[in-house]
Scaffold this motif. Structure first.
Motif, mmCIF file in Angstrom:
data_model
loop_
_atom_site.group_PDB
_atom_site.id
_atom_site.type_symbol
_atom_site.label_atom_id
_atom_site.label_comp_id
_atom_site.label_asym_id
_atom_site.label_seq_id
_atom_site.Cartn_x
_atom_site.Cartn_y
_atom_site.Cartn_z
ATOM 1 N N TYR A 28 0.760 -1.271 -0.247
ATOM 2 C CA TYR A 28 0.013 0.052 0.144
ATOM 3 C C TYR A 28 0.853 1.345 0.117
ATOM 4 N N TYR A 66 0.651 5.426 0.942
ATOM 5 C CA TYR A 66 -0.123 6.703 1.330
ATOM 6 C C TYR A 66 0.793 7.922 1.256
ATOM 7 N N LYS A 68 1.686 -5.564 3.915
ATOM 8 C CA LYS A 68 0.775 -6.307 5.099
ATOM 9 C C LYS A 68 0.472 -7.334 4.474
ATOM 10 N N CYS A 89 -7.511 1.697 1.997
ATOM 11 C CA CYS A 89 -7.410 1.573 3.331
ATOM 12 C C CYS A 89 -6.912 2.513 4.305
ATOM 13 N N VAL A 128 -4.762 3.611 7.324
ATOM 14 C CA VAL A 128 -3.339 3.598 7.973
ATOM 15 C C VAL A 128 -3.012 4.330 9.259
ATOM 16 N N LEU A 162 -1.493 -1.152 8.742
ATOM 17 C CA LEU A 162 -2.794 -0.956 8.237
ATOM 18 C C LEU A 162 -3.848 -1.427 9.469
ATOM 19 N N ILE A 199 -8.249 -6.679 7.000
ATOM 20 C CA ILE A 199 -7.884 -5.364 6.834
ATOM 21 C C ILE A 199 -9.178 -4.469 6.531
#
Length: 127
Positions: free
Chosen positions: A63, A65, A76, A91, A93, A105, A113
């Motif tokens: 992921y 961010y 993850k 998602c 975070v 996460l 998740i």
């Protein structure tokens, strides 16, 4: 003690000491990161950019961010038999304000998740 057995014990010790050191170092790093996350946590949203098979044939997601214009990455493991995750899903975070590279996460109560609708965030470069 037989000389052959002494050599075998020495070999075992020479292999075991670095292995134990490596494992201990891993625990120390993870513990330090968890303390930073507990000390000054911040929340944001990220996007799932990749799914892959990692260590021990476990399923992982990558992921990304964005904090202050800088893009950070995280990984993850997840359970594909319990959760449907698509590339582009949003998602939640949690990251350390003092070191935004440290993140994880947010999970639901069942360990899956926490996912939002696909492509909820704008401005991320999906790969």
């Amino acid at each position: 003690m037989n000389m052959k057995y002494r050599k075998e014990i020495v070999k075992l010790i020479l292999i075991a000491i670095p292995l134990i050191g490596f494992i201990a170092y891993g625990f120390i790093v993870v513990n330090k990161e968890n303390k930073k996350l507990e000390k000054d946590p911040a929340h944001t949203y990220g996007i799932i950019i990749k799914k892959y098979i990692g260590a021990k044939a476990r399923d992982y997601v990558k992921y990304e961010y964005k904090i202050n214009g800088q893009i950070y990455l995280g990984d993850k493991n997840y359970m594909p038999h319990k959760e449907l995750i698509r590339i582009g899903d949003t998602c939640e975070v949690i990251y350390a304000k003092s070191d935004p590279e440290i993140s994880k996460l947010i999970e639901n109560d069942d360990g899956t998740i926490k996912i939002r609708k696909s492509n909820e965030l704008k401005g991320f470069n999906l790969k």
